[in-house]
Each structure stands twice: as structure tokens, then as C-alpha cells.
Write an enzyme that holds these catalytic residues in place. Structure first.
Site, PDB file in Angstrom:
ATOM      1  N   ARG A 197       5.421 -14.587   8.632  1.00 44.46           N
ATOM      2  CA  ARG A 197       6.068 -15.150   7.435  1.00 44.46           C
ATOM      3  C   ARG A 197       7.581 -15.263   7.611  1.00 44.46           C
ATOM      4  NH1 ARG A 197       1.717 -12.182   5.862  1.00 44.46           N
ATOM      5  NH2 ARG A 197       2.951 -10.303   5.710  1.00 44.46           N
TER       6      ARG A 197
ATOM      7  N   GLU B 154       3.309  -0.330   7.567  1.00 43.94           N
ATOM      8  CA  GLU B 154       2.823   0.352   6.364  1.00 43.94           C
ATOM      9  C   GLU B 154       1.321   0.608   6.534  1.00 43.94           C
ATOM     10  OE1 GLU B 154       3.450  -1.921   2.827  1.00 43.94           O
ATOM     11  OE2 GLU B 154       2.707  -0.345   1.514  1.00 43.94           O
TER      12      GLU B 154
END
Ligand code: AMP
Length: 173
Positions: free
Chosen positions: A58, A95
Site C-alpha cells: 500500500r 503486528e
């Protein structure tokens, strides 16, 4: 314009406990996409940036547009095995899981001033790895620019001494 209104929460993706911040609802909105890019470009227009490094995937969407507007080149930091020529590599923790990114060895000319761009700062592992690669190649990190910061995950703490800029932040929402 409130960019948060254009970012969609997808709870449970890619696994339980994660609230995924989906920026595709922002990028499909012409005004929202333009404003996101313009706000980052405005901030770094006079920062003597030589190169934008965008982080897969992204970070490519925003990084390419930002580089174009700044009138500088764009370099991709990619997932392992994607770049065809000789690469350098840095590992990091996500994460959710662990991963690595690579850049072409000749992507940066020593001394070039680099703006690192990604959509979102979570734990900071990815951004930190990108900085390691940029500096390994002799580049100088001007700043990190993100659409979204999740400060409760402490990503900024992994990037000490660097300028970290984000357009929106969520406090554990
Ligand atoms: P981190 O290395 O933990 O800072 O993770 C940042 C990278 O993982 C970015 O490339 C993000 O696109 C992606 N990412 C991590 N957490 C999220 C999240 N909650 N929503 C959307 N993308 C995320």
C-alpha cells in the site's frame, strides 16, 4: 476533509484481535486520495527530498503519487523474492507475524535524501527495516510519512530521532 471517514475498519482481518484499517475506501475516493497525497507533498515540498521509498504494497499507491508530485524518483521496498536484481534485505516483526523487506542494492545513490512512505504505522517494525535498508545503501532518511498512525502500538518508539508524520491517528479505537 475528515480522512478518517474514508478509512474502513475491518475487525478480525487478517486474524482475530486485529482491526484492519482499510485504505482502499479512501483511495477509491478521488478527493480523499488527492487530499492525502497533497498533504504529504505540501509538507515535504521544501525538504530537498531526492527519492521516495514506498513499502509494499500500500506504500506504493501513495509513494508513487507523492514522488510524482515532488518531482523525484520512486524506489520500491518489496517482500522477499520479488525484486529481480541484486538486493539487500532486513527482517522485522509485524503486528501479526514476522517478515522481511528487500531493496535493490543500487536503488540509492549515497547521500540521497529519502522520504519513506507507507499507509500505516503499527508496531514500527516495517518502517524501521526500511530505514535500515536506506541507510545501509548510504541514503539519508528525511522523514517517514504515513496515512495512519496507531500510536497505542508504539511504532514511533521504534523510530527514535526520525521525523514521523501521519495524517490521522487512532487511539485504540
Ligand atoms: P508494523 O511493522 O507493525 O508497523 O506494521 C505496518 C505494516 O503492516 C504496514 O505496511 C501496514 O500496511 C500493515 N498493518 C499493520 N497493522 C495494520 C492494521 N491494523 N491495519 C492495516 N494495516 C496494518
Amino acid at each position: 476533509m475528515d480522512l478518517k471517514e474514508l478509512i474502513r475498519d475491518v475487525p478480525g482481518f487478517p486474524k482475530e484481535g486485529i482491526i484492519f484499517k482499510d485504505i482502499t475506501t479512501l483511495t477509491k475516493d478521488a478527493a480523499g486520495f488527492r487530499e492525502s497525497v497533497d498533504r504529504i507533498v505540501e509538507r515535504y515540498a521544501d525538504a530537498a527530498v531526492d527519492l521516495v521509498v514506498g513499502i509494499e504494497a500500500r506504500g506504493f499507491i501513495f509513494g508513487g503519487a507523492i514522488a510524482y508530485q515532488l518531482g523525484v524518483g520512486f524506489v520500491p521496498a518489496r517482500k522477499p523474492g520479488k525484486l529481480p536484481a541484486e538486493t539487500v534485505r532486513a527482517e522485522y516483526e509485524l503486528e501479526y507475524g514476522t517478515d522481511a523487506i528487500e531493496m535493490h542494492k543500487d536503488a540509492i545513490t549515497p547521500g540521497q535524501r529519502v522520504l519513506i512512505v507507507d499507509d500505516l504505522l503499527a508496531t514500527g517494525g516495517t518502517a524501521c527495516a526500511a530505514a535500515v535498508l536506506v541507510e545501509k545503501l548510504g541514503g539519508q532518511v528525511v522523514a517517514f510519512a504515513f496515512l495512519v498512525d496507531l500510536p497505542f502500538l508504539g511504532g514511533g518508539g521504534k523510530l527514535p530521532g526520525y521525523e514521523v508524520f501521519s495524517l490521522v491517528a487512532y487511539e485504540g479505537e
